[in-house]
Design a protein around this motif. Structure first.
Motif, PDB file in Angstrom:
ATOM      1  N   ALA A  41       0.960  -1.109  -0.106  1.00 26.64           N
ATOM      2  CA  ALA A  41      -0.072  -0.334   0.479  1.00 26.64           C
ATOM      3  C   ALA A  41       0.479   1.430   0.376  1.00 26.64           C
ATOM      4  O   ALA A  41       1.859   1.274   0.819  1.00 26.64           O
ATOM      5  N   TYR A  42       0.462   1.830  -0.879  1.00 29.45           N
ATOM      6  CA  TYR A  42       1.428   3.629  -0.890  1.00 29.45           C
ATOM      7  C   TYR A  42       0.318   6.000  -0.795  1.00 29.45           C
ATOM      8  O   TYR A  42      -1.248   5.017  -0.280  1.00 29.45           O
ATOM      9  N   PRO A  43       1.298   5.156  -0.028  1.00 28.24           N
ATOM     10  CA  PRO A  43       0.113   6.782   0.559  1.00 28.24           C
ATOM     11  C   PRO A  43      -0.253   7.290  -0.604  1.00 28.24           C
ATOM     12  O   PRO A  43       0.350   8.266  -1.986  1.00 28.24           O
ATOM     13  N   THR A  44      -1.508   8.292  -0.713  1.00 26.66           N
ATOM     14  CA  THR A  44      -1.851   8.697  -1.901  1.00 26.66           C
ATOM     15  C   THR A  44      -2.018  10.138  -1.143  1.00 26.66           C
ATOM     16  O   THR A  44      -2.501  10.700  -0.099  1.00 26.66           O
ATOM     17  N   HIS A  45      -2.386  10.849  -2.542  1.00 29.79           N
ATOM     18  CA  HIS A  45      -3.168  12.624  -2.734  1.00 29.79           C
ATOM     19  C   HIS A  45      -3.859  12.728  -3.643  1.00 29.79           C
ATOM     20  O   HIS A  45      -3.817  12.253  -4.684  1.00 29.79           O
ATOM     21  N   GLU A  46      -5.433  12.908  -3.157  1.00 29.90           N
ATOM     22  CA  GLU A  46      -6.353  13.569  -3.617  1.00 29.90           C
ATOM     23  C   GLU A  46      -6.503  15.172  -4.027  1.00 29.90           C
ATOM     24  O   GLU A  46      -5.922  15.492  -2.975  1.00 29.90           O
ATOM     25  N   ALA A  47      -6.024  14.806  -5.010  1.00 27.66           N
ATOM     26  CA  ALA A  47      -6.072  16.728  -6.248  1.00 27.66           C
ATOM     27  C   ALA A  47      -6.754  17.184  -7.263  1.00 27.66           C
ATOM     28  O   ALA A  47      -6.644  15.902  -8.174  1.00 27.66           O
ATOM     29  N   PHE A  48      -7.641  17.844  -7.514  1.00 29.03           N
ATOM     30  CA  PHE A  48      -7.987  18.215  -9.079  1.00 29.03           C
ATOM     31  C   PHE A  48      -8.869  16.917  -8.857  1.00 29.03           C
ATOM     32  O   PHE A  48      -8.702  16.661 -10.864  1.00 29.03           O
ATOM     33  N   GLY A  49      -9.409  16.114  -8.582  1.00 27.00           N
ATOM     34  CA  GLY A  49     -10.737  14.725  -9.238  1.00 27.00           C
ATOM     35  C   GLY A  49      -9.894  14.057  -9.402  1.00 27.00           C
ATOM     36  O   GLY A  49     -10.171  12.943 -10.725  1.00 27.00           O
ATOM     37  N   LEU A  50      -7.941  13.898  -9.404  1.00 25.63           N
ATOM     38  CA  LEU A  50      -7.248  12.519  -9.331  1.00 25.63           C
ATOM     39  C   LEU A  50      -7.193  12.121  -8.042  1.00 25.63           C
ATOM     40  O   LEU A  50      -6.597  13.372  -7.380  1.00 25.63           O
ATOM     41  N   GLU A  59      10.863   7.681   3.690  1.00 28.43           N
ATOM     42  CA  GLU A  59      11.735   8.364   3.816  1.00 28.43           C
ATOM     43  C   GLU A  59      12.099   9.582   2.789  1.00 28.43           C
ATOM     44  O   GLU A  59      12.651  10.653   3.218  1.00 28.43           O
ATOM     45  N   GLU A  60      12.122   9.431   1.931  1.00 24.29           N
ATOM     46  CA  GLU A  60      12.220  10.547   0.562  1.00 24.29           C
ATOM     47  C   GLU A  60      10.997  11.400   0.090  1.00 24.29           C
ATOM     48  O   GLU A  60      10.838  11.764  -0.994  1.00 24.29           O
ATOM     49  N   GLN A  61       9.733  10.859   0.731  1.00 24.49           N
ATOM     50  CA  GLN A  61       8.269  11.604   0.112  1.00 24.49           C
ATOM     51  C   GLN A  61       8.659  12.599  -0.112  1.00 24.49           C
ATOM     52  O   GLN A  61       8.690  13.237   0.915  1.00 24.49           O
ATOM     53  N   PRO A  62       8.081  13.394  -1.131  1.00 31.38           N
ATOM     54  CA  PRO A  62       8.549  14.694  -1.529  1.00 31.38           C
ATOM     55  C   PRO A  62       7.099  15.751  -1.269  1.00 31.38           C
ATOM     56  O   PRO A  62       6.262  14.406  -0.992  1.00 31.38           O
ATOM     57  N   PRO A  63       7.087  16.946  -0.884  1.00 32.57           N
ATOM     58  CA  PRO A  63       5.657  17.654  -1.119  1.00 32.57           C
ATOM     59  C   PRO A  63       5.308  16.857  -1.992  1.00 32.57           C
ATOM     60  O   PRO A  63       5.916  17.144  -2.893  1.00 32.57           O
ATOM     61  N   PHE A  64       3.626  16.792  -1.604  1.00 32.87           N
ATOM     62  CA  PHE A  64       3.290  16.704  -2.964  1.00 32.87           C
ATOM     63  C   PHE A  64       3.183  18.017  -3.841  1.00 32.87           C
ATOM     64  O   PHE A  64       3.033  19.068  -3.945  1.00 32.87           O
ATOM     65  N   PRO A  65       3.379  18.172  -5.698  1.00 30.83           N
ATOM     66  CA  PRO A  65       4.027  18.977  -6.616  1.00 30.83           C
ATOM     67  C   PRO A  65       2.642  19.319  -6.934  1.00 30.83           C
ATOM     68  O   PRO A  65       1.438  18.405  -7.550  1.00 30.83           O
ATOM     69  N   VAL A  66       2.388  20.714  -7.488  1.00 23.17           N
ATOM     70  CA  VAL A  66       0.906  21.768  -8.179  1.00 23.17           C
ATOM     71  C   VAL A  66       1.551  21.857  -9.070  1.00 23.17           C
ATOM     72  O   VAL A  66       2.450  23.111  -9.682  1.00 23.17           O
ATOM     73  N   TYR A  67       2.077  20.993 -10.483  1.00 18.25           N
ATOM     74  CA  TYR A  67       2.201  21.600 -11.256  1.00 18.25           C
ATOM     75  C   TYR A  67       0.557  22.667 -12.277  1.00 18.25           C
ATOM     76  O   TYR A  67      -0.078  22.760 -12.168  1.00 18.25           O
ATOM     77  N   ARG A  72      -4.080  25.961 -14.595  1.00 19.19           N
ATOM     78  CA  ARG A  72      -3.871  26.911 -15.060  1.00 19.19           C
ATOM     79  C   ARG A  72      -5.497  27.685 -15.268  1.00 19.19           C
ATOM     80  O   ARG A  72      -6.796  27.470 -15.259  1.00 19.19           O
ATOM     81  N   LYS A  73      -5.660  28.618 -14.889  1.00 18.01           N
ATOM     82  CA  LYS A  73      -6.269  30.323 -15.116  1.00 18.01           C
ATOM     83  C   LYS A  73      -7.478  29.761 -16.404  1.00 18.01           C
ATOM     84  O   LYS A  73      -7.427  29.781 -17.282  1.00 18.01           O
TER      85      LYS A  73
END
Length: 132
Positions: A41-50, A59-67, A72-73
């Motif tokens: 099992a892996y950690p997940t992050h819900e964002a932008f409907g995905l 120990e190397e998990q980076p912050p969630f990137p927002v591309y 985009r406006k």
């Protein structure tokens, strides 16, 4: 009681919340593959409907990137939209050679994208051949 966990939209395998494989469509009925394998099992992050998953060392998990393509406006993320991604030949060919993914990815998950026949799960059989 309904199934718990998550089903792979590519091959249709059903994974329990702890990584136990519950179903392996596309495998023979007497296959023991699901009894011999386990998916962590892996950690997940819900964002932008995905749903995004981090598959690396904890120990190397980076912050969630927002591309920028996600924020985009005047634009919104629409799963299933057709985009062009530059990739190499092997990535495309690997996808086209997988006969099980069409039933799940192109029919069951998204509805019949091409024809209803894409929703028929093929019965696969492998035959050992002599190498040249």
């Amino acid at each position: 009681m309904g199934a718990k966990g998550i089903r792979c939209c590519y091959h249709g395998w059903l994974f329990d919340v702890d990584g136990t494989i519950l179903e392996t469509p596309g495998e023979p009925a007497d296959s023991t593959l699901k009894d011999r394998l386990f998916h962590g099992a892996y950690p997940t992050h819900e964002a932008f409907g995905l749903v995004f998953a981090y598959l690396g060392p904890p120990e190397e998990q980076p912050p969630f990137p927002v591309y920028d393509s996600l924020v985009r406006k005047g634009w919104s993320v629409t799963p299933g939209q057709k985009w062009s991604y530059p990739c190499n030949w092997l990535q495309i060919m690997e996808n086209t050679m997988d006969p099980a993914h069409t039933a799940f990815l192109h029919t069951i998950v998204s509805g019949a994208v091409f024809t209803d026949e894409f929703g028929v799960l093929p019965e696969l059989d492998y035959v050992e051949t002599r190498s040249a």
